[in-house]
Design an enzyme around this catalytic site. Sequence first.
Site, PDB file in Angstrom:
ATOM      1  N   HIS A  76     -14.276 -14.801  32.525  1.00  0.00           N
ATOM      2  CA  HIS A  76     -13.354 -15.001  31.403  1.00  0.00           C
ATOM      3  C   HIS A  76     -13.653 -13.993  30.298  1.00  0.00           C
ATOM      4  CE1 HIS A  76     -11.575 -19.315  31.952  1.00  0.00           C
ATOM      5  NE2 HIS A  76     -11.637 -18.658  33.116  1.00  0.00           N
ATOM      6  N   TYR A 204     -10.053 -24.685  22.751  1.00  0.00           N
ATOM      7  CA  TYR A 204     -10.743 -25.653  21.893  1.00  0.00           C
ATOM      8  C   TYR A 204      -9.773 -25.986  20.761  1.00  0.00           C
ATOM      9  CZ  TYR A 204     -15.115 -23.940  24.041  1.00  0.00           C
ATOM     10  OH  TYR A 204     -16.120 -23.590  24.913  1.00  0.00           O
ATOM     11  N   LYS A 300     -23.540 -24.538  25.248  1.00  0.00           N
ATOM     12  CA  LYS A 300     -24.830 -23.847  25.187  1.00  0.00           C
ATOM     13  C   LYS A 300     -25.967 -24.569  25.901  1.00  0.00           C
ATOM     14  CE  LYS A 300     -23.279 -20.345  23.153  1.00  0.00           C
ATOM     15  NZ  LYS A 300     -23.083 -19.186  24.036  1.00  0.00           N
ATOM     16  N   TYR A 388     -20.795 -16.807  21.367  1.00  0.00           N
ATOM     17  CA  TYR A 388     -20.212 -17.436  22.557  1.00  0.00           C
ATOM     18  C   TYR A 388     -20.692 -16.739  23.835  1.00  0.00           C
ATOM     19  CZ  TYR A 388     -16.721 -20.192  25.123  1.00  0.00           C
ATOM     20  OH  TYR A 388     -16.108 -21.088  25.968  1.00  0.00           O
TER      21      TYR A 388
END
Length: 394
Positions: A76, A204, A300, A388
């Site tokens: 991605h 999100y 995470k 990220y």
Amino acid sequence: MAGTVKTQVCIVGSGPSGLLLSQMLANAGIDSVLLDRQDRSYIEGRIRAGVLEQGTVAALEEAGAADRLHREGLPHDGFELAFDGDRHRIDIKALTGKSVMVYGQTEVTKDLFNKREAAGQVFYFNVDNVKPTDLKSSTPSVHFTHEGEQQVIECDYIAGCDGFHGASRQAIPKDVLQTFERVYPFGWLGIMVDKPPVSHELIYANHERGFALASMRSETRSRYYVQCDVNDDLASWSDDRFWEELAIRLGPDAAANLETGASFEKSIAPLRSFVAEPMRYGNMFLAGDAAHIVPPTGAKGLNLAVADVRLLSRALIAHYRNANDHYIDTYSETVLKRVWKVERFSWQLSTMMHQFPENTGFEKRMQRASFDDIQSSETASRAIAENYVGLPLE
Ligand code: APR
Ligand code: PHB
């Protein structure tokens, strides 16, 4: 039968942290024994998140456990933030030059188990009464019961990879251990469904009715979450109620592409931020959830555990290979510096993207201003993107 086994490193916990550490040590010719209070099928049955940082992929490649990941994983280059229906794509590839890999952590665990079993790794499953002992001595040991018998693993080092509810952190004296915690006033209700994802990237969403996340496991299997009351009765969340809530929170554009169906996994998880210091006591080291927990908002959990293991395996290999204890002596300080940065990112994204019962109009405006800032500022977007895709190891 009761007995004593000797090894170089006794690893308590056979989740991703323990398995990866065992594999990395084995690749360097260092012997370990893995203990777990569950068995392999239980451990592999745990549904977990599914976004891997490039550093995590690199660690799995180094461990020789990334073949299926590269066959089945989905690279991605970006993800979306949505606010009351407005959507903004964070182009992580353009902003950082890096991508992430969407691949279920359950699959990572299975791949690591296969590697360790193929190598003849010694496991003790279904253990009980685990007690890391003599941590300050040069001959620490781990006492436990297994199949009704008292067992002892004598070792040079103990790796506490036994998660948030494990025994390792508890073995650090109360006057030495410091813990830091934030419990969030909501939970995540997650479902799995064999339907194509609503979008080719993750979304999100913060909506006045609550947070939602659209994720996936493959091009035919989707993973969705909605914020809920952590004490909600799962029975009160029918699939119909879930789909209706998800569609509203993702916004009309995404909802138009939403393919609904019968969920085959449904669960509610609490959210917390937690850190224990130090991550070393004598000859015992903590790694992964044994030392820290992050809210799943930033994906995470596994990635932070892998970073711990990369630093811990470097330290142990330097000791055994070069009699160099520099990385052992600096492990806790080095790893905690990165842990706190990742805790901050996960807390910041959670604070920005959820509806908090105690929030007044001011906090809600702050959330929207954060979104607008990210949407209009490449610098703000890059800050999100760098966290990220994964911060440098040190
Ligand atoms: N004795 C032995 N084993 C124990 C004990 C104990 N007292 N307590 C817990 N365990 C085992 C659990 O059964 C589990 O298999 O330790 C393991 C810990 O695994 P995880 O909780 O998955 O923690 P970790 O390996 O650090 O994984 C970190 O990866 O699974 C994802 O997102 C998840 O944040 C998590 C991350
Ligand atoms: C998941 O796919 O389960 C997932 C993805 C991203 C997150 C959390 C969970 O932040």
